[in-house]
Structure formats: structure tokens, C-alpha cells
Design a protein around this motif. Structure first.
Motif, PDB file in Angstrom:
ATOM      1  N   PRO A   1      -6.826  -7.809 -13.269  1.00  0.00           N
ATOM      2  CA  PRO A   1      -5.700  -8.592 -13.395  1.00  0.00           C
ATOM      3  C   PRO A   1      -5.466  -9.896 -14.211  1.00  0.00           C
ATOM      4  O   PRO A   1      -4.578  -9.874 -14.566  1.00  0.00           O
TER       5      PRO A   1
ATOM      6  N   PRO B   1      -1.741   2.129  -3.109  1.00  0.00           N
ATOM      7  CA  PRO B   1      -2.863   3.121  -2.984  1.00  0.00           C
ATOM      8  C   PRO B   1      -2.707   4.366  -1.997  1.00  0.00           C
ATOM      9  O   PRO B   1      -3.934   5.082  -2.064  1.00  0.00           O
ATOM     10  N   LEU B   2      -1.937   3.359  -1.046  1.00  0.00           N
ATOM     11  CA  LEU B   2      -2.277   4.405   0.312  1.00  0.00           C
ATOM     12  C   LEU B   2      -1.254   5.423  -0.268  1.00  0.00           C
ATOM     13  O   LEU B   2      -0.713   6.696   1.187  1.00  0.00           O
TER      14      LEU B   2
ATOM     15  N   ILE C   1       0.254  -7.971  -1.062  1.00  0.00           N
ATOM     16  CA  ILE C   1      -0.386  -9.077  -0.426  1.00  0.00           C
ATOM     17  C   ILE C   1      -2.204  -8.883  -0.496  1.00  0.00           C
ATOM     18  O   ILE C   1      -3.187  -9.482  -0.656  1.00  0.00           O
ATOM     19  N   LEU C   2      -2.561  -7.726  -0.486  1.00  0.00           N
ATOM     20  CA  LEU C   2      -4.432  -7.020  -0.835  1.00  0.00           C
ATOM     21  C   LEU C   2      -4.584  -6.699  -2.684  1.00  0.00           C
ATOM     22  O   LEU C   2      -5.441  -7.621  -2.681  1.00  0.00           O
ATOM     23  N   MET C   3      -3.759  -5.902  -3.269  1.00  0.00           N
ATOM     24  CA  MET C   3      -3.838  -5.364  -4.265  1.00  0.00           C
ATOM     25  C   MET C   3      -3.290  -6.637  -5.099  1.00  0.00           C
ATOM     26  O   MET C   3      -2.380  -7.369  -4.549  1.00  0.00           O
ATOM     27  N   TRP C   4      -3.532  -6.997  -6.335  1.00  0.00           N
ATOM     28  CA  TRP C   4      -2.681  -7.957  -6.707  1.00  0.00           C
ATOM     29  C   TRP C   4      -1.465  -8.004  -7.723  1.00  0.00           C
ATOM     30  O   TRP C   4      -1.042  -6.953  -7.811  1.00  0.00           O
TER      31      TRP C   4
ATOM     32  N   LEU D   1       0.697  -1.000   0.136  1.00  0.00           N
ATOM     33  CA  LEU D   1       0.222   0.151   0.280  1.00  0.00           C
ATOM     34  C   LEU D   1       0.271   1.372  -0.180  1.00  0.00           C
ATOM     35  O   LEU D   1       0.420   2.493   0.058  1.00  0.00           O
TER      36      LEU D   1
ATOM     37  N   VAL E   1      -9.848  -1.938 -15.338  1.00  0.00           N
ATOM     38  CA  VAL E   1     -10.304  -1.203 -13.512  1.00  0.00           C
ATOM     39  C   VAL E   1     -10.311  -0.112 -13.947  1.00  0.00           C
ATOM     40  O   VAL E   1      -9.756   1.157 -14.463  1.00  0.00           O
TER      41      VAL E   1
ATOM     42  N   LEU F   1      -8.326   8.686  -4.414  1.00  0.00           N
ATOM     43  CA  LEU F   1      -8.701   7.642  -3.651  1.00  0.00           C
ATOM     44  C   LEU F   1     -10.047   6.292  -4.886  1.00  0.00           C
ATOM     45  O   LEU F   1      -9.758   5.549  -4.507  1.00  0.00           O
ATOM     46  N   ALA F   2      -9.944   7.245  -6.113  1.00  0.00           N
ATOM     47  CA  ALA F   2     -11.086   6.779  -6.902  1.00  0.00           C
ATOM     48  C   ALA F   2     -10.377   5.661  -7.411  1.00  0.00           C
ATOM     49  O   ALA F   2     -10.873   5.006  -8.321  1.00  0.00           O
ATOM     50  N   GLY F   3      -8.877   6.115  -8.283  1.00  0.00           N
ATOM     51  CA  GLY F   3      -7.683   5.216  -8.310  1.00  0.00           C
ATOM     52  C   GLY F   3      -7.873   5.556  -9.146  1.00  0.00           C
ATOM     53  O   GLY F   3      -8.090   6.545 -10.332  1.00  0.00           O
TER      54      GLY F   3
ATOM     55  N   ALA G   1     -13.207   5.478  -9.461  1.00  0.00           N
ATOM     56  CA  ALA G   1     -14.589   5.016  -8.798  1.00  0.00           C
ATOM     57  C   ALA G   1     -15.365   6.564  -9.563  1.00  0.00           C
ATOM     58  O   ALA G   1     -14.564   7.221  -9.144  1.00  0.00           O
TER      59      ALA G   1
END
Lengths: 169, 208
Positions: free
Chosen positions: B157, B142-143, B132-135, B118, B169, B149-151, B172
Motif C-alpha cells: 500500500p 477479494p470475496l 473499509i478493510l482492504m487499503w 469485498l 503483496v 484465497l492466496a491473493g 500466500a
């Protein structure tokens, strides 16, 4: 002289032990009353999904109590929960493994539209990767709402031209 | 061994002169130079009784700040119950890296993977530093402060499913800002998660 027909129900002596119906009606009747769900439980909606299957709400009344964790044995995928992009590919792959005919219920705000997760990690509605038949609002929806969705889906299936689709396939 | 958390701080500073005080509202906290962080944590674990790593995370002080990334370790002692916070600044702002503490606490393994995923902080010597969280193959962290935030638009993937569905992807829709619940609201309809600023949406531009 013609006597008025007072037989309202099926009488084997008159009909000769034959029931006349349309292929569509028979096929759809079979399909609507044993719609085995594929529980795609991804978040808290799955808890409500469990409640739907339990005794108080009892989805067995609608013939959909056989939750199959194998896509090859299920007819109706219930996407219950937040679909992340990482999970989206798995959801699509499981949908592809389901045998035809198959239907999809998007249960809850997250599966329908991404819900409150307007974020980089969340698919904004599962209909972006698989075709959805019925959307259920709520966060999470009440069990009654999912039963209503199932009844809506059954009503939709009853109107399908199943025989024509089978013969043309 | 039965030192209190405050005593631990002076003991640590006596052992490592480069350790400095860190502002904290609750538990004792110190800044440790990155070269000494593993030795200091080992000393805290073995000699001062802080045997549990309860959290490992990092702070992004935003683009342009130097040092930009600070890795924070939260320790807990089961000997004399209390917490202790250790922070270390990453020397490189572009390619932040700190030594791993997996040898001290196996629990650090997934924490460090999450931190790498992150925030993009590399943990040198980590046995399995994957996302571990994103692919696998996701190009961003992302952090980080500059990440919206929307990406950001990237392919799905799985290339096969991306081709089959023709989707990607996508950022948002953030109409009205983040969608958050109002926990203190008595009216349950008002408490539902919603955009806090409904003066704009996909069709109506945000007022200046």
C-alpha cells in the motif's frame, strides 16, 4: 614471600575504588537489563503479552516492564499478532521511528510466518519488512515462551560488539 | 403494528405485487426487484415494525451466472421479535449496483462499504463509498469467486515502504490447502491449525 590471594570479591582497598571491565561488557550489561518494549499488539498474542507484564509472570524481573507506546522511547519491538498488509506499512514506520539500538521479537505463529492466515490480506511473516532477532512459536505462545525469548535476546545482546559499533557509527 | 413476521410477508406482497417468495429454512424471506427495494425496506421499517438492520451482505453466484450478485438485507423487529430477509438481484453482472439504504438505517453505512470492498457491489447514493478493510487503491474485490484465497501479487500500500523493504503483496503459500483447525479433535496437537492435505508442499508438487 607471596601470600595467596584470598580476596574473592571486590575490595576497594586493593583496587583503589576502580572497577576494571570492557566497554562492551558495560554497555551490553546496561542494554540487556533495561530493554523497554514497544508492544506492537495486533491480535490475540497481545493478551498473552499483557499477562507477561502482569504480576504472575512479571517481565519486570528482566528489566523490560516499561511498555512504551512511543517508538522513540523503546528498544525492543514485540510484534504480537497477525500483521495484515494494511498494517504492515504502519509497523515498518513505527520500527523506523525507534532509536538505535533496536531489536525485534516476532511473537507467535502469525508474526513469525503468517500462521494459519494463508490469505490475500496477511503478511507472511513480519521478517519480510523488518529484521527479526527472536521468533517465538505458539498460537499464542505461553507467557513463559515470551520470557524465554527475552532471555534469548538478552543473551544475543550480551555478545554484541557494542563499543566497536558505537565508535564506527 | 403487532403483526407477526409471517403476516408481514403477505402485507408486503399486497403492497408490492412484484415481490416474490424466496426459499428459506428459518425466517420469512422475499425477493424484491431492485427498483422497489428501498421503498419495500422503508415499508417494512415504518409500517411492519422491522426497525433494525442486523446485516447487509451480498452473494456472488460465480462468474457466468446471471444475475451474478444478490444483495441480502437481514431485518429484525423489536416490536414483534423476529427476523425478515430481503434479497434483491443486481441488474448488471459486470458493474453491480443497488441503491443505498443509509437514509433508512445509518448502520448500513459500513456494511455497504464492506460489501463494496469485498464484492464490488456499488451502492448508488452512498455518502462515503470507500474501501473499509482492504487499503485504498487495492485493485481487486477479494470475496468474488474468481479471486484466489492466496491473493494476487500487487505492490504494498505504501510506495515508500515498498521501495525501502523491496517487498510486495505476494500470494500466500497454500501448500496443502487452507490451514484450518479441527474443533472436534480431542488430541490438541492434532487440533492445531494445519493443512488438511499434507501430500504436497512448496517443494513437492500436488499429486494429480
Amino acid at each position: 614471600m607471596v601470600s595467596p590471594n584470598t580476596e574473592l570479591a571486590y575490595n576497594s582497598k586493593i583496587e583503589g575504588e576502580v572497577v576494571v571491565t570492557r566497554a562492551d561488557a558495560a554497555i551490553n550489561w546496561i542494554r540487556t537489563n533495561s530493554m523497554w518494549p514497544m508492544p506492537m499488539g495486533l491480535a490475540c498474542c497481545a493478551i498473552e503479552l499483557m499477562a507477561v507484564a502482569a504480576s504472575r509472570f512479571d517481565i519486570a524481573r528482566f528489566g523490560a516492564e516499561v511498555m512504551r507506546f512511543s517508538p522513540r522511547q523503546s528498544d525492543c519491538m514485540i510484534v504480537a499478532g497477525t500483521v495484515t498488509y494494511k498494517m504492515a506499512t504502519a509497523v515498518r514506520r513505527i520500527y523506523d521511528q525507534m532509536a538505535e539500538p533496536k531489536w525485534v521479537i516476532a511473537m507467535g505463529a502469525c508474526a513469525s510466518s503468517g500462521g494459519m492466515y494463508r490469505s490475500y490480506a496477511t503478511l507472511q511473516g513480519v521478517d519480510r519488512i523488518i529484521p527479526v532477532d527472536v521468533y517465538v512459536s505458539g498460537c499464542p505462545p505461553r507467557p513463559e515462551a515470551l520470557l524465554d525469548a527475552l532471555m534469548k535476546l538478552q543473551a544475543k545482546v550480551r555478545k554484541e560488539h557494542s563499543a566497536k559499533n558505537l565508535l564506527s557509527a | 403494528m403487532s403483526t407477526t413476521a409471517v403476516d408481514a410477508k403477505s402485507a408486503l406482497k399486497a403492497q408490492f405485487p412484484a415481490v416474490t417468495d424466496r426459499a428459506s429454512l428459518d425466517w420469512p424471506a422475499v425477493n424484491v426487484p431492485v427498483a422497489e427495494v428501498v421503498a419495500a425496506l422503508k415499508y417494512l421499517r415504518d409500517t411492519l415494525g422491522f426497525d433494525t438492520l442486523t446485516d447487509l451482505t451480498a452473494v456472488d453466484w460465480a462468474e457466468g451466472a446471471s444475475p451474478r450478485f444478490t444483495v441480502v438485507y437481514h431485518l429484525y423487529s423489536t416490536v414483534h421479535p423476529g427476523y425478515f430477509r430481503v434479497a434483491t438481484d443486481c441488474p448488471d453482472d459486470a458493474e453491480p449496483a443497488v441503491p443505498t439504504v443509509v437514509e433508512l438505517w445509518p448502520a448500513a453505512n459500513w456494511h455497504e462499504r464492506e460489501c463494496y470492498d469485498l464484492l464490488g457491489v456499488k451502492f448508488t447514493g452512498h455518502p462515503d463509498l470507500r474501501r473499509i478493510l482492504m487499503w485504498e487503491g487495492y485493485p481487486y474485490h477479494p470475496l468474488r469467486k474468481e479471486f484466489p484465497l492466496a491473493g494476487i501479487e500487487v505492490p504494498l500500500p505504501d510506495a515508500e515502504i515498498a521501495a525501502e523493504t523491496g517487498t510486495k503483496v505476494l500470494p500466500a503459500p497454500m501448500a496443502g490447502g487452507p490451514f484450518v483447525a479441527s474443533p472436534g479433535e480431542i488430541n490438541l496437537t492434532e487440533a492445531e491449525p494445519r493443512a488438511k492435505d499434507e501430500s504436497w508442499n512448496e517443494r513437492k508438487a500436488k499429486p494429480e
